[in-house]
Design a protein around this motif. Structure first.
Motif, short mmCIF file in Angstrom:
data_model
loop_
_atom_site.label_atom_id
_atom_site.label_comp_id
_atom_site.label_asym_id
_atom_site.label_seq_id
_atom_site.Cartn_x
_atom_site.Cartn_y
_atom_site.Cartn_z
N VAL A 138 7.92 6.11 -4.77
CA VAL A 138 9.29 6.18 -5.50
C VAL A 138 9.55 6.02 -6.89
O VAL A 138 10.87 6.11 -7.50
N ALA A 139 8.35 5.80 -7.49
CA ALA A 139 8.47 5.93 -8.80
C ALA A 139 6.95 6.11 -9.43
O ALA A 139 6.18 6.00 -8.61
N PRO A 140 6.89 6.24 -10.60
CA PRO A 140 5.17 6.52 -10.96
C PRO A 140 4.52 5.61 -10.68
O PRO A 140 4.54 4.52 -11.30
N GLY A 141 3.30 5.70 -9.84
CA GLY A 141 2.37 4.70 -9.45
C GLY A 141 2.84 3.74 -8.56
O GLY A 141 2.46 2.68 -8.25
N VAL A 142 4.18 3.73 -8.04
CA VAL A 142 4.76 2.71 -7.20
C VAL A 142 5.27 3.29 -5.84
O VAL A 142 6.05 4.48 -5.83
N ALA A 143 4.77 2.81 -4.68
CA ALA A 143 5.19 3.10 -3.40
C ALA A 143 6.32 2.19 -2.70
O ALA A 143 6.39 1.35 -3.28
N GLY A 144 6.89 2.92 -1.84
CA GLY A 144 7.78 2.34 -0.88
C GLY A 144 7.52 2.69 0.70
O GLY A 144 6.40 3.56 0.94
N PRO A 145 8.19 1.96 1.52
CA PRO A 145 8.16 2.41 2.78
C PRO A 145 8.31 3.83 3.17
O PRO A 145 9.06 4.49 2.57
N GLU A 182 -1.96 -8.84 -4.65
CA GLU A 182 -1.00 -9.83 -4.67
C GLU A 182 0.14 -9.43 -3.84
O GLU A 182 0.16 -8.65 -3.12
N PRO A 183 1.31 -10.32 -3.86
CA PRO A 183 2.14 -10.31 -2.58
C PRO A 183 3.05 -9.14 -2.42
O PRO A 183 3.27 -8.32 -1.51
N ALA A 184 3.11 -8.33 -3.64
CA ALA A 184 3.80 -6.96 -3.71
C ALA A 184 2.68 -5.83 -3.28
O ALA A 184 3.07 -4.73 -3.32
N GLY A 185 1.43 -6.16 -3.02
CA GLY A 185 0.57 -5.23 -2.35
C GLY A 185 -0.04 -4.20 -3.65
O GLY A 185 -0.57 -3.33 -3.40
N GLY A 186 0.19 -4.59 -4.87
CA GLY A 186 -0.59 -3.86 -6.14
C GLY A 186 0.53 -2.71 -6.30
O GLY A 186 0.86 -2.69 -7.56
N ASP A 295 4.67 2.95 -21.60
CA ASP A 295 5.89 2.14 -22.00
C ASP A 295 6.87 2.10 -20.64
O ASP A 295 7.81 1.44 -20.78
N GLU A 296 6.44 2.84 -19.82
CA GLU A 296 7.22 3.02 -18.57
C GLU A 296 7.00 1.53 -17.71
O GLU A 296 6.06 0.80 -17.82
N ALA A 297 7.94 1.42 -16.81
CA ALA A 297 7.76 0.02 -15.87
C ALA A 297 6.43 0.20 -15.14
O ALA A 297 6.03 1.40 -14.45
N LEU A 298 5.66 -0.95 -15.00
CA LEU A 298 4.41 -0.95 -14.55
C LEU A 298 4.54 -1.35 -13.13
O LEU A 298 5.24 -2.02 -12.43
N PRO A 299 3.47 -1.15 -12.41
CA PRO A 299 3.53 -1.39 -10.83
C PRO A 299 3.18 -3.05 -10.78
O PRO A 299 2.97 -3.69 -11.70
N PRO A 300 3.57 -3.51 -9.57
CA PRO A 300 3.71 -5.09 -9.43
C PRO A 300 2.30 -5.64 -9.85
O PRO A 300 2.32 -6.82 -10.26
N VAL A 387 -1.67 11.99 -11.35
CA VAL A 387 -1.27 11.42 -12.55
C VAL A 387 -2.81 10.42 -12.93
O VAL A 387 -3.36 9.68 -12.01
N LEU A 388 -3.34 10.81 -13.83
CA LEU A 388 -4.55 10.31 -14.38
C LEU A 388 -4.35 8.92 -14.41
O LEU A 388 -3.33 8.55 -15.33
N ALA A 389 -5.15 7.90 -14.13
CA ALA A 389 -5.00 6.58 -14.22
C ALA A 389 -6.44 6.01 -14.78
O ALA A 389 -7.38 6.41 -14.45
N PRO A 390 -6.24 4.90 -15.57
CA PRO A 390 -7.39 4.39 -16.21
C PRO A 390 -8.19 3.38 -15.16
O PRO A 390 -7.68 2.99 -14.31
N ILE A 391 -9.53 3.45 -15.41
CA ILE A 391 -10.46 2.66 -14.80
C ILE A 391 -10.65 1.51 -15.81
O ILE A 391 -10.97 1.85 -17.06
N LEU A 392 -10.24 0.14 -15.65
CA LEU A 392 -10.55 -0.78 -16.50
C LEU A 392 -11.58 -1.23 -16.61
O LEU A 392 -12.39 -1.32 -15.79
#
Length: 403
Positions: A138-145, A182-186, A295-300, A387-392
């Protein structure tokens, strides 16, 4: 470990070690791979519980990987689930050299036959099966049902049934730490959210003296036996030194809950470093991948106000506690939303984690470890969204102590 005094750390003081609860194959590595590999390498008992087999996952089928030619698995739930089981087995082995126990949640028994004399469980031929609920980006890096989740979806299973299975395992394993999202499932996946709910409820049930596995509030499905795999059944029913069989059904409320999160500032820093890295930029150009906007909204899972990673000291915050047994784990005073915060340095086990990511080749692509971390960035990977994502360099957990 000893009980913590000032400057010390005792999160894993119990003999039971860690139980990690995850929604699908690959989540154990992506969310808690550093913690799992670190504790397994240190000789701590580690048990992974996977709630579904990821039947509704997308398939990357990248040439040159073990997923090459597997595109036809997408949409064939039973076949994809079966294949992802093999990926999970390989990933767990790479995290630990075979030292980790594993089970799927739906084949855990609802009671221990050594305690009750009765076996309540399920198997694949005639019992319950918890299926992937599906998702939509539903958004970059964010899922929905998913709009068409099946009636057998894990997210629809009665809470006390699935939580009862996990609670029975918690009583048997008697862990010091239970880790999940966490409650929002990451990032919002409904199965991740449900895994959090199931874990919290299971800890409540396991600690409740009035609750009995397979009893009221935990629907029982009869089966021909306890169908467990990879050693979990033996671990549950094997008598530990000094533990009487009857204690297997005794309440256990001494586990901390660790919820996987990440410092928002650290995620933004790592995203910016990744987008500027020459090798990552070359890979993205060659493979048609993109970068997330720092700078975009981050996942939960990204939380504001957490202690930031320090390039100067290679550690976080001055208030940290460090493990007295030299584990690369630190513990900081609590922030909003957590009693305490634990950080796990992933760098000592980074190669194991990246090799485990590569085992999940239908879901994870281009997993790469940097030879030398750059700030908070230890490497990168991409999921099916390209989308390339970082390993922290560190994994972070909110800690809720036993109540």
């Amino acid at each position: 470990m000893n009980d913590r005094s000032e400057g010390e750390y005792s999160a894993l003081s119990g003999s039971g070690g860690l139980v990690a609860v995850h929604a699908h194959p690959d989540d154990e590595t992506l969310s808690t791979g550093g913690l799992i590999a670190t504790l397994a390498a240190a000789g701590w008992p580690v048990c992974i519980v996977t709630c579904t087999r990821g039947e509704r996952g997308e398939v990357i089928a990248l040439p040159g990987t073990t997923s090459e030619g597997r595109a036809g698995l997408e949409g064939d739930g039973p076949a994809l689930g079966a294949y992802r089981e093999t990926e999970l087995t390989a990933a767990v082995a790479r995290l630990s050299d075979g030292a980790i126990e594993h089970s799927f949640l739906d084949i855990l028994p609802l009671s221990d036959p050594q305690v009750t004399g009765v076996t309540h469980g399920s198997d694949r031929s005639g019992g319950v099966r918890y299926e992937d609920s599906g998702m939509a980006w539903v958004a970059p890096g964010v899922a929905g049902p998913a709009p068409d989740s099946p009636p057998t979806a894990f997210a629809r299973v009665p809470l006390d049934e699935s939580a009862g299975r996990l609670a029975a395992l918690i009583r048997a394993r008697r862990p010091a730490v239970v880790a999940t999202y966490e409650p929002a499932g990451g990032y919002g996946h409904p199965d991740h959210r449900r895994a959090h709910e199931v874990t919290v409820r299971a800890l409540e049930l396991a600690a409740d003296p009035a609750w009995r596995p397979g009893g009221a509030g935990a629907p029982v499905r009869e089966g021909s036996g306890t169908a467990v795999r990879d050693g979990v059944g033996a671990a549950m029913h094997e008598r530990e030194p000094g533990v009487a069989v009857g204690q297997r059904d005794e309440p256990w409320g001494d586990a901390e809950l660790w919820q996987a999160v990440a410092p928002a500032a650290e995620v933004r820093q790592a995203r910016a470093t990744l987008a500027a890295h020459p090798a990552a930029r070359g890979l993205a150009a060659a493979q048609g991948l993109t970068f997330a906007d720092p700078d975009e909204a981050l996942p939960p899972l990204a939380k504001e106000g957490l202690p930031a990673w320090s390039a100067e000291h290679q550690e976080i915050g001055p208030s940290d506690y460090r493990s007295p047994d030299q584990l690369p784990i630190t513990r900081a005073d609590g922030v909003s939303g957590a009693d305490e915060v634990v950080r796990v340095d992933v760098r000592p086990v980074l190669e194991r984690v990246v090799r485990a990511m590569r085992a999940h080749a239908t879901q994870v692509q281009h997993a790469t470890a940097l030879e030398n971390a750059q700030g908070a960035l230890a490497g990168w990977y991409a999921l099916s969204n390209g989308v390339l994502a970082p390993i922290l360099t560190t994994e972070t957990y909110f800690v809720t102590p036993p109540r």
